[in-house]
Write a protein that holds these residues in place. Structure first.
Motif, mmCIF file in Angstrom:
data_model
loop_
_atom_site.group_PDB
_atom_site.id
_atom_site.type_symbol
_atom_site.label_atom_id
_atom_site.label_comp_id
_atom_site.label_asym_id
_atom_site.label_seq_id
_atom_site.Cartn_x
_atom_site.Cartn_y
_atom_site.Cartn_z
ATOM 1 N N GLY A 213 0.818 -1.207 0.000
ATOM 2 C CA GLY A 213 0.000 0.000 0.000
ATOM 3 C C GLY A 213 0.847 1.249 0.000
ATOM 4 N N ALA A 214 0.228 2.372 -0.408
ATOM 5 C CA ALA A 214 0.982 3.610 -0.549
ATOM 6 C C ALA A 214 0.349 4.785 0.187
ATOM 7 C CB ALA A 214 1.123 3.966 -2.042
ATOM 8 N N ASP A 231 15.291 -6.070 14.596
ATOM 9 C CA ASP A 231 16.125 -7.018 13.856
ATOM 10 C C ASP A 231 15.461 -7.488 12.562
ATOM 11 O OD1 ASP A 231 18.164 -7.038 15.818
ATOM 12 O OD2 ASP A 231 16.997 -8.462 17.028
ATOM 13 N N ALA A 232 14.264 -7.006 12.307
ATOM 14 C CA ALA A 232 13.511 -7.475 11.139
ATOM 15 C C ALA A 232 13.665 -6.528 9.960
ATOM 16 C CB ALA A 232 12.036 -7.626 11.490
ATOM 17 N N GLU A 233 13.559 -7.098 8.762
ATOM 18 C CA GLU A 233 13.521 -6.309 7.541
ATOM 19 C C GLU A 233 12.050 -5.978 7.242
ATOM 20 O OE1 GLU A 233 15.954 -7.204 3.769
ATOM 21 O OE2 GLU A 233 13.963 -8.016 3.336
ATOM 22 N N VAL A 234 11.823 -4.738 6.819
ATOM 23 C CA VAL A 234 10.471 -4.309 6.465
ATOM 24 C C VAL A 234 10.480 -3.865 5.013
ATOM 25 C CG1 VAL A 234 8.552 -2.760 6.980
ATOM 26 C CG2 VAL A 234 10.017 -3.588 8.845
ATOM 27 N N CYS A 235 9.695 -4.544 4.190
ATOM 28 C CA CYS A 235 9.636 -4.254 2.758
ATOM 29 C C CYS A 235 8.301 -3.593 2.426
ATOM 30 C CB CYS A 235 9.784 -5.534 1.937
ATOM 31 S SG CYS A 235 11.302 -6.448 2.257
ATOM 32 N N ALA A 236 8.363 -2.389 1.868
ATOM 33 C CA ALA A 236 7.159 -1.689 1.432
ATOM 34 C C ALA A 236 6.997 -1.885 -0.065
ATOM 35 C CB ALA A 236 7.274 -0.204 1.758
ATOM 36 N N VAL A 237 5.827 -2.369 -0.472
ATOM 37 C CA VAL A 237 5.563 -2.634 -1.888
ATOM 38 C C VAL A 237 4.452 -1.711 -2.356
ATOM 39 C CG1 VAL A 237 4.823 -4.357 -3.581
ATOM 40 C CG2 VAL A 237 6.227 -5.052 -1.619
ATOM 41 N N PHE A 238 4.729 -0.928 -3.401
ATOM 42 C CA PHE A 238 3.699 -0.059 -3.976
ATOM 43 C C PHE A 238 4.015 0.235 -5.429
ATOM 44 C CE2 PHE A 238 6.431 2.444 -1.056
ATOM 45 C CZ PHE A 238 7.187 3.143 -1.990
ATOM 46 N N SER A 239 2.997 0.670 -6.167
ATOM 47 C CA SER A 239 3.137 0.845 -7.611
ATOM 48 C C SER A 239 3.711 2.195 -7.998
ATOM 49 C CB SER A 239 1.773 0.653 -8.291
ATOM 50 O OG SER A 239 0.821 1.554 -7.774
ATOM 51 N N VAL A 315 7.296 0.876 -8.002
ATOM 52 C CA VAL A 315 6.861 0.558 -9.369
ATOM 53 C C VAL A 315 6.587 -0.945 -9.483
ATOM 54 C CG1 VAL A 315 7.248 1.137 -11.793
ATOM 55 C CG2 VAL A 315 8.515 2.372 -10.039
ATOM 56 N N SER A 316 5.966 -1.473 -8.471
ATOM 57 C CA SER A 316 5.726 -2.913 -8.391
ATOM 58 C C SER A 316 4.371 -3.171 -7.748
ATOM 59 C CB SER A 316 6.816 -3.601 -7.564
ATOM 60 O OG SER A 316 8.095 -3.390 -8.113
ATOM 61 N N ARG A 317 3.877 -4.367 -7.939
ATOM 62 C CA ARG A 317 2.647 -4.750 -7.254
ATOM 63 C C ARG A 317 2.727 -6.209 -6.839
ATOM 64 N NH1 ARG A 317 -1.450 -7.224 -10.430
ATOM 65 N NH2 ARG A 317 -0.855 -7.507 -12.619
ATOM 66 N N LEU A 318 2.074 -6.501 -5.738
ATOM 67 C CA LEU A 318 2.044 -7.871 -5.255
ATOM 68 C C LEU A 318 0.992 -8.645 -6.046
ATOM 69 C CD1 LEU A 318 2.440 -8.988 -1.640
ATOM 70 C CD2 LEU A 318 0.590 -9.959 -2.958
ATOM 71 N N THR A 319 1.412 -9.753 -6.644
ATOM 72 C CA THR A 319 0.509 -10.517 -7.508
ATOM 73 C C THR A 319 0.098 -11.862 -6.932
ATOM 74 O OG1 THR A 319 2.416 -11.451 -8.694
ATOM 75 C CG2 THR A 319 1.415 -9.444 -9.603
ATOM 76 N N GLY A 320 0.720 -12.283 -5.849
ATOM 77 C CA GLY A 320 0.360 -13.564 -5.260
ATOM 78 C C GLY A 320 0.812 -13.687 -3.826
ATOM 79 N N ASP A 344 10.055 -14.178 0.680
ATOM 80 C CA ASP A 344 9.604 -15.049 1.763
ATOM 81 C C ASP A 344 9.581 -14.224 3.046
ATOM 82 O OD1 ASP A 344 9.181 -17.499 0.423
ATOM 83 O OD2 ASP A 344 11.357 -17.765 0.252
ATOM 84 N N ALA A 345 8.420 -14.139 3.653
ATOM 85 C CA ALA A 345 8.251 -13.260 4.812
ATOM 86 C C ALA A 345 7.535 -13.998 5.933
ATOM 87 C CB ALA A 345 7.447 -12.025 4.412
ATOM 88 N N ASP A 346 7.611 -13.409 7.108
ATOM 89 C CA ASP A 346 6.856 -13.939 8.246
ATOM 90 C C ASP A 346 5.410 -13.440 8.211
ATOM 91 O OD1 ASP A 346 8.995 -15.226 10.238
ATOM 92 O OD2 ASP A 346 9.873 -13.423 9.328
ATOM 93 N N ILE A 347 5.244 -12.181 7.790
ATOM 94 C CA ILE A 347 3.925 -11.552 7.795
ATOM 95 C C ILE A 347 3.790 -10.657 6.563
ATOM 96 C CG2 ILE A 347 2.343 -9.993 9.018
ATOM 97 C CD1 ILE A 347 2.865 -12.563 10.574
ATOM 98 N N VAL A 348 2.607 -10.664 5.947
ATOM 99 C CA VAL A 348 2.271 -9.688 4.913
ATOM 100 C C VAL A 348 1.092 -8.862 5.427
ATOM 101 C CG1 VAL A 348 1.442 -9.294 2.559
ATOM 102 C CG2 VAL A 348 3.096 -11.122 3.015
ATOM 103 N N VAL A 349 1.250 -7.547 5.426
ATOM 104 C CA VAL A 349 0.206 -6.636 5.892
ATOM 105 C C VAL A 349 -0.346 -5.877 4.689
ATOM 106 C CG1 VAL A 349 -0.398 -4.742 7.440
ATOM 107 C CG2 VAL A 349 1.417 -6.348 8.078
ATOM 108 N N PHE A 350 -1.647 -5.946 4.499
ATOM 109 C CA PHE A 350 -2.292 -5.214 3.419
ATOM 110 C C PHE A 350 -2.908 -3.929 3.967
ATOM 111 C CE2 PHE A 350 -2.006 -9.389 1.557
ATOM 112 C CZ PHE A 350 -1.791 -9.136 0.210
ATOM 113 N N ALA A 351 -2.318 -2.803 3.606
ATOM 114 C CA ALA A 351 -2.887 -1.495 3.943
ATOM 115 C C ALA A 351 -3.614 -0.999 2.693
ATOM 116 C CB ALA A 351 -1.793 -0.528 4.372
ATOM 117 N N THR A 352 -4.669 -1.717 2.352
ATOM 118 C CA THR A 352 -5.341 -1.539 1.069
ATOM 119 C C THR A 352 -6.708 -0.880 1.205
ATOM 120 O OG1 THR A 352 -5.883 -3.908 1.285
ATOM 121 C CG2 THR A 352 -4.119 -3.307 -0.221
ATOM 122 N N GLY A 353 -6.913 -0.192 2.311
ATOM 123 C CA GLY A 353 -8.089 0.646 2.428
ATOM 124 C C GLY A 353 -9.325 -0.050 2.947
ATOM 125 N N TYR A 354 -10.448 0.645 2.745
ATOM 126 C CA TYR A 354 -11.733 0.217 3.290
ATOM 127 C C TYR A 354 -12.832 0.433 2.261
ATOM 128 C CZ TYR A 354 -9.325 0.552 7.800
ATOM 129 O OH TYR A 354 -8.451 0.392 8.835
#
Length: 450
Positions: A213-214, A231-239, A315-320, A344-354
């Motif tokens: 989400g962005a 100690d964790a890596e946090v990856c933000a994915v957005f288009s 410039v990316s989107r999660l597809t699966g 490969d992650a422990d958790i995926v969080v979708f901040a994709t609105g309401y």
């Protein structure tokens, strides 16, 4: 002369509210202030049903350092009645923090603090609400071909209660939105549940989070997880290439003015679309500039030090998403090259609105008497009353779900105080003459329904 009603007839209220979030708390406050200013015979009888066991507003996002995006003056009452005893300033005074807040020189309180204000205000009018009661149906009461009342059935455990209403005010709030085909699970979350879910990770050692989400919530999630799990890596994915700043300049903020509702309501559809295009960046998929700067500063510092834990996959989107007992495999597609990569992650969080809850979804056959436009959207009058067939004399008012008619403030706090005042004025103007059977008196003025 009042017409006698059967002894077993449901309690009749001038108004029943479905949901008791901030909008309907503000409605209850407006009713309470009105009733205090008039005689008993002119009081508006009302009751609200809330399925939660107590007041709660986006509890999963009450991050300790997150601030409101609206001024404290846009509380539940100030823009309608600045001298009210329910203002945020009166709350601060009751907590002994008024001077401290003034010295803070900030218009935007902590979200945790504003939630506490909401709870404080809700407690002052809790004689009007039944918590832990979920409305399960709304049925018409027909006499001589006219729907004079609506019977509202609410359930709490094995108990079922039925109350009768002249008017409904529907404030059922928002529902978390997940991408099509993605289901929430133990390791796939929506940001609305962030804090409760994170508490469940206590004692574990997650290595990687992915946040999709962005908007403001996505950025807050990234910052919070990065801080909470050092100690964790946090990856933000957005288009996008990066987070876009919210336009909170004085001129742009006029889109939230009460007068802007009048403009939007009367504007042609083409103009409505233009206004949303012009000013969507005041609220949608945007982030406070201070938070953007903090995240960029952190990412750059980690590059300098060679300890990169904060990654922005733009410039990316999660597809699966494939969830398994030990983690989640996320597939991310680059929008430019089309190439897929796997995280490969422990958790995926979708901040994709309401999504706005369907305001008519509980109305059953009553919804068939509500008019819709050529696009299938509910028709709503300027006073937030649903346009209905003539035989439906009851008022059905919406707090939310009116963006297509009333603009960007449909479900936002910015116009809540004004909106409830307009709804109350509409109910008072329509008055009891819209029904041939006067309201049955209720002991104590405001029925508790308990």
């Amino acid at each position: 002369m009042s017409q006698a009603l059967p002894d077993d007839a449901p309690l009749i209220h001038d108004l029943i509210g479905i949901g008791f979030g901030p909008s309907n708390v503000a409605m209850a406050i407006a009713l309470s202030e009105h009733n205090a200013s008039v005689g008993r015979e002119d009081a508006v009888t009302a009751h609200f049903f809330e399925r939660q066991p107590g007041f709660g507003w986006h509890r999963g996002m009450l991050i300790d350092d997150a601030t409101m995006q609206v001024s404290f003056l846009k509380d539940l009452v100030t823009l309608r009645n600045p001298s009210s005893e329910y203002t945020f300033l009166r709350y601060l005074q009751s907590k002994g923090r008024l001077i401290d807040f003034v010295n803070h020189k900030n218009l935007f309180p902590l979200r945790v603090e504003f939630h506490d204000y909401f709870e404080w205000a809700a407690a002052k009018v809790d004689d009007m609400v039944s918590y832990g009661h979920e409305v399960v149906s709304v049925e018409p009461v027909v006499r001589d071909g006219v729907i004079e009342y609506l019977d509202v059935t609410a359930r709490s455990g094995t108990e079922t209660v039925v109350h009768r209403a002249r008017n409904l005010v529907v404030g059922t709030g928002l529902r978390p939105l997940m991408p099509e085909g993605v289901e929430r699970g133990d390791r796939v979350w929506h940001n609305s549940e962030l804090l409760a879910r994170v508490d469940g990770l206590e004692g574990t050692d997650p290595a990687r989070f992915v946040v999709v989400g962005a908007g403001q919530s996505a950025a807050e999630n990234v910052a919070y997880l990065h801080r909470r799990f050092p100690d964790a890596e946090v990856c933000a994915v957005f288009s996008r290439y990066g987070y876009s700043p919210a336009d909170d300049s004085g001129f742009a903020n006029r889109i939230f003015d009460p007068a802007a509702v009048d403009d939007y309501y009367t504007a042609p559809d083409a103009v409505k679309r233009k206004l949303m295009e012009y000013h969507g960046n005041t609220n949608y998929s945007v982030v406070d500039i201070d938070l953007i700067d903090d995240l960029y500063r952190q990412a750059y510092q980690e590059k300098v030090l060679g300890t990169e834990r904060l990654r922005f996959i733009n410039v990316s989107r999660l597809t699966g998403v494939e969830e398994h007992p030990d983690g989640v495999r996320a597939t991310v597609a680059n929008l430019v090259t089309g190439e897929d990569s796997v995280l490969d992650a422990d958790i995926v969080v979708f901040a994709t609105g309401y999504l706005q809850a369907d305001g008519l979804g509980l109305l059953g056959e009553v919804a068939d008497r509500c008019r819709r436009d050529e696009q299938g959207r509910v028709r709503v009058e300027r006073d937030y009353r649903v346009a209905t067939e003539p035989e439906l004399r009851c008022g059905i008012y919406l707090q939310g779900g009116t963006e297509h008619t009333h603009g960007i403030t449909s479900s936002l706090l910015s116009n809540t105080a004004i909106r409830v005042g307009e709804i109350l004025e509409s109910i008072l103007e329509r008055g009891p003459e819209d029904s041939s059977h006067p309201v049955r008196p209720i002991a104590g003025g405001i029925g508790t329904g308990r």
